[in-house]
Motif scaffolding. Structure first.
Motif, PDB file in Angstrom:
ATOM      1  N   SER A 189       8.879   0.058  -1.622  1.00  0.00           N
ATOM      2  CA  SER A 189       7.786   0.681  -0.866  1.00  0.00           C
ATOM      3  C   SER A 189       8.176   2.074  -0.379  1.00  0.00           C
ATOM      4  O   SER A 189       7.371   3.012  -0.430  1.00  0.00           O
ATOM      5  CB  SER A 189       7.410  -0.205   0.331  1.00  0.00           C
ATOM      6  N   ILE A 190       9.416   2.225   0.104  1.00  0.00           N
ATOM      7  CA  ILE A 190       9.864   3.544   0.575  1.00  0.00           C
ATOM      8  C   ILE A 190       9.949   4.528  -0.588  1.00  0.00           C
ATOM      9  O   ILE A 190       9.538   5.690  -0.464  1.00  0.00           O
ATOM     10  CB  ILE A 190      11.224   3.414   1.285  1.00  0.00           C
ATOM     11  N   ALA A 191      10.484   4.064  -1.728  1.00  0.00           N
ATOM     12  CA  ALA A 191      10.572   4.944  -2.896  1.00  0.00           C
ATOM     13  C   ALA A 191       9.188   5.396  -3.332  1.00  0.00           C
ATOM     14  O   ALA A 191       8.964   6.574  -3.647  1.00  0.00           O
ATOM     15  CB  ALA A 191      11.286   4.221  -4.040  1.00  0.00           C
ATOM     16  N   ASN A 192       8.247   4.453  -3.337  1.00  0.00           N
ATOM     17  CA  ASN A 192       6.882   4.816  -3.707  1.00  0.00           C
ATOM     18  C   ASN A 192       6.259   5.753  -2.664  1.00  0.00           C
ATOM     19  O   ASN A 192       5.503   6.668  -3.005  1.00  0.00           O
ATOM     20  CB  ASN A 192       6.029   3.554  -3.858  1.00  0.00           C
ATOM     21  N   ALA A 193       6.600   5.499  -1.384  1.00  0.00           N
ATOM     22  CA  ALA A 193       6.070   6.362  -0.327  1.00  0.00           C
ATOM     23  C   ALA A 193       6.614   7.783  -0.453  1.00  0.00           C
ATOM     24  O   ALA A 193       5.882   8.769  -0.278  1.00  0.00           O
ATOM     25  CB  ALA A 193       6.423   5.774   1.038  1.00  0.00           C
ATOM     26  N   ARG A 194       7.915   7.890  -0.758  1.00  0.00           N
ATOM     27  CA  ARG A 194       8.499   9.221  -0.963  1.00  0.00           C
ATOM     28  C   ARG A 194       7.846   9.917  -2.155  1.00  0.00           C
ATOM     29  O   ARG A 194       7.577  11.125  -2.128  1.00  0.00           O
ATOM     30  CB  ARG A 194       9.996   9.093  -1.183  1.00  0.00           C
ATOM     31  N   LEU A 195       7.607   9.127  -3.202  1.00  0.00           N
ATOM     32  CA  LEU A 195       6.958   9.679  -4.383  1.00  0.00           C
ATOM     33  C   LEU A 195       5.560  10.157  -4.043  1.00  0.00           C
ATOM     34  O   LEU A 195       5.120  11.234  -4.482  1.00  0.00           O
ATOM     35  CB  LEU A 195       6.919   8.608  -5.477  1.00  0.00           C
ATOM     36  N   LEU A 196       4.866   9.384  -3.248  1.00  0.00           N
ATOM     37  CA  LEU A 196       3.523   9.760  -2.830  1.00  0.00           C
ATOM     38  C   LEU A 196       3.524  11.098  -2.096  1.00  0.00           C
ATOM     39  O   LEU A 196       2.698  11.981  -2.362  1.00  0.00           O
ATOM     40  CB  LEU A 196       2.948   8.671  -1.929  1.00  0.00           C
ATOM     41  N   GLU A 197       4.481  11.258  -1.177  1.00  0.00           N
ATOM     42  CA  GLU A 197       4.536  12.504  -0.420  1.00  0.00           C
ATOM     43  C   GLU A 197       4.834  13.699  -1.321  1.00  0.00           C
ATOM     44  O   GLU A 197       4.268  14.786  -1.138  1.00  0.00           O
ATOM     45  CB  GLU A 197       5.588  12.389   0.684  1.00  0.00           C
ATOM     46  N   ASP A 257       0.828  -1.203   0.000  1.00  0.00           N
ATOM     47  CA  ASP A 257       0.000   0.000   0.000  1.00  0.00           C
ATOM     48  C   ASP A 257       0.864   1.256   0.000  1.00  0.00           C
ATOM     49  O   ASP A 257       1.899   1.325   0.662  1.00  0.00           O
ATOM     50  CB  ASP A 257      -0.909   0.028   1.235  1.00  0.00           C
ATOM     51  N   LEU A 258       0.417   2.251  -0.757  1.00  0.00           N
ATOM     52  CA  LEU A 258       1.110   3.538  -0.741  1.00  0.00           C
ATOM     53  C   LEU A 258       0.767   4.281   0.544  1.00  0.00           C
ATOM     54  O   LEU A 258      -0.394   4.546   0.824  1.00  0.00           O
ATOM     55  CB  LEU A 258       0.696   4.369  -1.955  1.00  0.00           C
ATOM     56  N   LYS A 259       1.796   4.598   1.339  1.00  0.00           N
ATOM     57  CA  LYS A 259       1.595   5.304   2.607  1.00  0.00           C
ATOM     58  C   LYS A 259       2.688   6.350   2.769  1.00  0.00           C
ATOM     59  O   LYS A 259       3.751   6.233   2.158  1.00  0.00           O
ATOM     60  CB  LYS A 259       1.645   4.321   3.779  1.00  0.00           C
ATOM     61  N   PRO A 260       2.449   7.376   3.582  1.00  0.00           N
ATOM     62  CA  PRO A 260       3.517   8.339   3.877  1.00  0.00           C
ATOM     63  C   PRO A 260       4.715   7.626   4.494  1.00  0.00           C
ATOM     64  O   PRO A 260       4.572   6.597   5.163  1.00  0.00           O
ATOM     65  CB  PRO A 260       2.858   9.303   4.872  1.00  0.00           C
ATOM     66  N   VAL A 261       5.914   8.192   4.297  1.00  0.00           N
ATOM     67  CA  VAL A 261       7.144   7.535   4.746  1.00  0.00           C
ATOM     68  C   VAL A 261       7.122   7.265   6.248  1.00  0.00           C
ATOM     69  O   VAL A 261       7.493   6.178   6.693  1.00  0.00           O
ATOM     70  CB  VAL A 261       8.372   8.395   4.375  1.00  0.00           C
ATOM     71  N   LYS A 262       6.688   8.244   7.038  1.00  0.00           N
ATOM     72  CA  LYS A 262       6.710   8.074   8.494  1.00  0.00           C
ATOM     73  C   LYS A 262       5.842   6.899   8.921  1.00  0.00           C
ATOM     74  O   LYS A 262       6.235   6.089   9.780  1.00  0.00           O
ATOM     75  CB  LYS A 262       6.237   9.358   9.181  1.00  0.00           C
ATOM     76  N   GLU A 263       4.661   6.784   8.324  1.00  0.00           N
ATOM     77  CA  GLU A 263       3.777   5.669   8.651  1.00  0.00           C
ATOM     78  C   GLU A 263       4.347   4.353   8.143  1.00  0.00           C
ATOM     79  O   GLU A 263       4.247   3.313   8.800  1.00  0.00           O
ATOM     80  CB  GLU A 263       2.398   5.927   8.039  1.00  0.00           C
ATOM     81  N   LEU A 264       4.972   4.410   6.977  1.00  0.00           N
ATOM     82  CA  LEU A 264       5.523   3.199   6.383  1.00  0.00           C
ATOM     83  C   LEU A 264       6.666   2.626   7.215  1.00  0.00           C
ATOM     84  O   LEU A 264       6.735   1.413   7.457  1.00  0.00           O
ATOM     85  CB  LEU A 264       6.006   3.482   4.957  1.00  0.00           C
ATOM     86  N   VAL A 265       7.594   3.475   7.665  1.00  0.00           N
ATOM     87  CA  VAL A 265       8.741   2.951   8.418  1.00  0.00           C
ATOM     88  C   VAL A 265       8.301   2.358   9.756  1.00  0.00           C
ATOM     89  O   VAL A 265       8.902   1.399  10.253  1.00  0.00           O
ATOM     90  CB  VAL A 265       9.831   4.029   8.627  1.00  0.00           C
ATOM     91  N   GLN A 266       7.254   2.918  10.357  1.00  0.00           N
ATOM     92  CA  GLN A 266       6.713   2.317  11.572  1.00  0.00           C
ATOM     93  C   GLN A 266       6.143   0.937  11.274  1.00  0.00           C
ATOM     94  O   GLN A 266       6.306  -0.008  12.054  1.00  0.00           O
ATOM     95  CB  GLN A 266       5.623   3.217  12.172  1.00  0.00           C
ATOM     96  N   ARG A 267       5.506   0.819  10.122  1.00  0.00           N
ATOM     97  CA  ARG A 267       4.942  -0.475   9.717  1.00  0.00           C
ATOM     98  C   ARG A 267       6.064  -1.475   9.415  1.00  0.00           C
ATOM     99  O   ARG A 267       5.940  -2.666   9.679  1.00  0.00           O
ATOM    100  CB  ARG A 267       4.052  -0.284   8.497  1.00  0.00           C
ATOM    101  N   ILE A 268       7.165  -0.980   8.840  1.00  0.00           N
ATOM    102  CA  ILE A 268       8.317  -1.841   8.548  1.00  0.00           C
ATOM    103  C   ILE A 268       8.858  -2.441   9.841  1.00  0.00           C
ATOM    104  O   ILE A 268       9.189  -3.630   9.899  1.00  0.00           O
ATOM    105  CB  ILE A 268       9.414  -1.048   7.811  1.00  0.00           C
ATOM    106  N   ALA A 269       8.963  -1.607  10.888  1.00  0.00           N
ATOM    107  CA  ALA A 269       9.500  -2.082  12.163  1.00  0.00           C
ATOM    108  C   ALA A 269       8.665  -3.222  12.725  1.00  0.00           C
ATOM    109  O   ALA A 269       9.193  -4.146  13.358  1.00  0.00           O
ATOM    110  CB  ALA A 269       9.557  -0.927  13.166  1.00  0.00           C
ATOM    111  N   THR A 270       7.361  -3.196  12.477  1.00  0.00           N
ATOM    112  CA  THR A 270       6.478  -4.275  12.941  1.00  0.00           C
ATOM    113  C   THR A 270       6.554  -5.477  12.017  1.00  0.00           C
ATOM    114  O   THR A 270       6.667  -6.623  12.464  1.00  0.00           O
ATOM    115  CB  THR A 270       5.023  -3.770  13.016  1.00  0.00           C
ATOM    116  N   THR A 271       6.515  -5.211  10.709  1.00  0.00           N
ATOM    117  CA  THR A 271       6.482  -6.293   9.731  1.00  0.00           C
ATOM    118  C   THR A 271       7.774  -7.090   9.713  1.00  0.00           C
ATOM    119  O   THR A 271       7.767  -8.302   9.495  1.00  0.00           O
ATOM    120  CB  THR A 271       6.213  -5.706   8.323  1.00  0.00           C
ATOM    121  N   ILE A 272       8.900  -6.434   9.951  1.00  0.00           N
ATOM    122  CA  ILE A 272      10.200  -7.116   9.854  1.00  0.00           C
ATOM    123  C   ILE A 272      10.347  -8.190  10.927  1.00  0.00           C
ATOM    124  O   ILE A 272      11.183  -9.101  10.811  1.00  0.00           O
ATOM    125  CB  ILE A 272      11.355  -6.086   9.955  1.00  0.00           C
TER     126      ILE A 272
END
Length: 578
Positions: A321-329, A185-200
């Motif tokens: 995902s991060i690249a897409n998130a940055r693009l989204l922002e 899912d396309l999400k803002p970077v801040k939200e995405l990195v928090q999700r990464i910490a959980t998903t990893i």
């Protein structure tokens, strides 16, 4: 005679134990316990040999004095009686270790030692080691008995290693697909990195973890999220120059950096007082490092090659995902005054279409993308698969508008991921089909053509998933369709894809396209068709390669007489061989 019978009983008992499990650690412990019960020596140990590191590791042990060898004890094969046995691929029997300079003191009371290498087709897999407190304990017949046992154990070890390897591969692939799905899912970077910490956590049960993102303006890594540090809020303010610390070096080199004990590594930046081992994995998107995943643990040598392998694969998905998130922002910032959902998706999609691309020397390449609406289901992609190999992809998701565009983004991420991991186009389509079957909602599907160009060999290798077959015009003007059977992706869980190859020569012209160009109709209801493309190929074949794709798209739109509104999306890719 009695001792001979006893030895045969031991051999039979161990043979039974060796076939008791396909779990390597469990297997070795059962065997070592059986030997300990039957032999009554002070210590019995079984170890595994790592030929890459030239190290042995004790994996199972039993007896009175095994405390002299801690769990996971490692030793280089240049040392000790065990190392000698591995290097020379022969058993070593020493009945008075005090007189043998090769002996390494483990337990002071040990007087005799017998080491037998575990060999399979002449190559060492490990060893069996027995020790006694009595001088002159072992006889040659004892060595023969353990060699017989070792031969039985060798195949059991290899079977267990193969089983565990297949099991890890299946598990790791499942984890990679699951992580990729959760981060799609396309999400803002801040939200995405928090999700990464959980998903990893699905990949590795980390103690200390951070996502660092590269600030290109300063060439420094910023900690976007930190877990497990004593003062997370302070750590997140740290900025690390590229090339400094283990994370900075990983970013500079673009390769993982693994250190078993940071206390002996001068490159380590001490951000956690109890950290001992560290693994830094670069996040790479389109050939550029955009950040680093950093893992630390309070245990020495915690991170393994398997961790490196799976986290590198997961890192590829995270980077996308991060690249897409940055693009989204970035797009959100520019499109604040417009209808957000519709126009944002359109800009994101166009940003995902390659604008700059290159091919090996001796080839020219051009592409044209003409959506019929703000959002399209068409896409094409060019992947650098190495210094000499380029992947060319063109696809078309069924339908139009927002739903088609969303599925196109999912399809692009999925196909690109498999294309970077598998060399055969047919394998890529097979893997992508299974993944997309889980993502698509009936009756949505994707047609896809995937081709791999080898520059030095001037060959193409391709597979087709229900897409209009490309046209290959030869220097003499003859035109071939590139055949390869295979159904659309995402509609059926199981599908087979054929793979074909061809040689390219100077003057050859290859055109890949979506059905929007062949199905373009004029006011009389006539289709532009494949013949329309072939006519234009003949007419413009001598034009520069970078003009040809736009020429084909422009002519098809002009033919329909609807420049203000196309009937369908049009995508064209042209490859010219010089």
């Amino acid at each position: 005679m009695r001792r001979r019978v006893a030895r045969l009983e031991i051999i039979n008992a161990v043979a039974k134990a060796a076939n008791s499990s396909l779990q390597l650690n469990e297997l070795l412990q059962v065997v070592v316990d059986t030997l300990g019960e039957k032999l009554h020596y002070e210590s019995v140990m079984i170890g595994i040999y790592d030929p890459l590191k030239e190290e042995i590791t004790i994996r199972a042990k039993t007896g009175l004095h095994v405390e002299g060898y801690p769990e996971g004890y490692r030793q280089h094969i240049s040392k000790g009686l065990i190392g000698y046995a591995i290097r020379n691929r022969e058993s070593v029997l020493v009945n008075d270790v005090s007189k043998d300079p090769r002996y390494m003191i483990g337990v002071p009371s040990i007087q005799s030692e017998l080491v037998v290498p575990t060999l399979l087709e002449g190559d060492p897999l490990g060893f069996i080691n027995v020790e006694s407190e009595r001088v002159g304990e072992f006889e040659p017949e004892d060595a023969i008995m353990l060699e017989t046992i070792s031969n039985q154990l060798a195949q059991a070890i290899r079977n267990a290693q193969l089983y565990e390897s297949r099991w890890r591969q299946a598990r790791n692939l499942g984890v990679i697909v699951e992580v990729s799905r959760e981060l799609n899912d396309l999400k803002p970077v801040k939200e995405l990195v928090q999700r990464i910490a959980t998903t990893i956590l699905k990949v590795i049960d980390y103690q200390i973890f951070a996502v660092l993102l590269l600030d290109e303006s300063t060439n420094e890594l910023e900690i976007a999220v930190a877990e497990g540090y004593e003062h997370d809020d302070l750590v997140e303010k740290v900025r690390i120059p590229v090339g400094e610390g283990l994370t900075g070096i990983a970013a500079k080199l673009g390769t993982p950096v693994r250190v078993g004990d940071v206390r002996t590594d001068r490159r380590y930046l001490k951000l956690h007082p109890r950290a001992i081992s560290e693994l830094a994995v670069p996040l790479i998107y389109q050939g550029k490092v955009i950040g680093v995943l950093d893992f630390q643990n309070t245990q020495a040598d915690y991170f393994t090659e398997e961790h490196v392998e799976i986290l590198t694969a997961v890192g590829s998905h995270i980077a996308t995902s991060i690249a897409n998130a940055r693009l989204l922002e970035a797009v959100l910032e520019k499109e604040r005054k417009f209808e957000r959902e519709f126009r944002l998706a359109a800009k994101v999609q166009r940003a995902l279409i390659p604008r700059n691309f290159s091919v090996p020397p001796g080839f020219g390449l051009s592409a044209s993308f003409r959506p019929s609406l703000d959002l399209a289901g068409d896409y094409y992609e060019f992947l650098s698969l190495g210094p000499d190999r380029t992947g060319l992809i063109i696809g078309d998701v069924s339908g139009k508008g927002v739903s088609a565009a969303m599925l196109m983004a999912v399809s692009r991420s999925t196909v690109n991921s498999y294309a970077r991991r598998y060399a055969e186009p047919a394998t890529v389509l097979n893997k992508a089909n299974r993944a997309l079957y889980q993502e698509f909602i009936e009756p949505m599907y994707l047609t896809l053509f995937y081709l791999v160009l080898s520059g030095s060999e001037r060959t193409i290798l391709w597979s087709n998933g229900g897409h209009p077959p490309p046209l290959l015009m030869h220097r003499d003007g003859t035109v071939d369709l590139l055949p390869a059977s295979g159904t659309v992706l995402g509609l059926f869980e199981e599908a087979r894809y054929e793979q074909q190859n061809a040689q390219l020569y100077a003057g050859d012209l290859l055109v890949m396209y979506t059905d929007g160009i062949t199905e373009a109709r004029n006011q009389e209801g006539l289709e532009f068709g494949v013949n329309g493309i072939i006519e234009l190929m003949h007419l413009h074949r001598n034009r520069p390669a970078d003009q040809l794709a736009d020429i084909l798209a422009d002519e098809a739109i002009a033919f329909s007489g609807r420049r203000d509104r196309q009937q369908d999306d049009i995508s064209v890719v042209v490859l010219k061989c010089h």
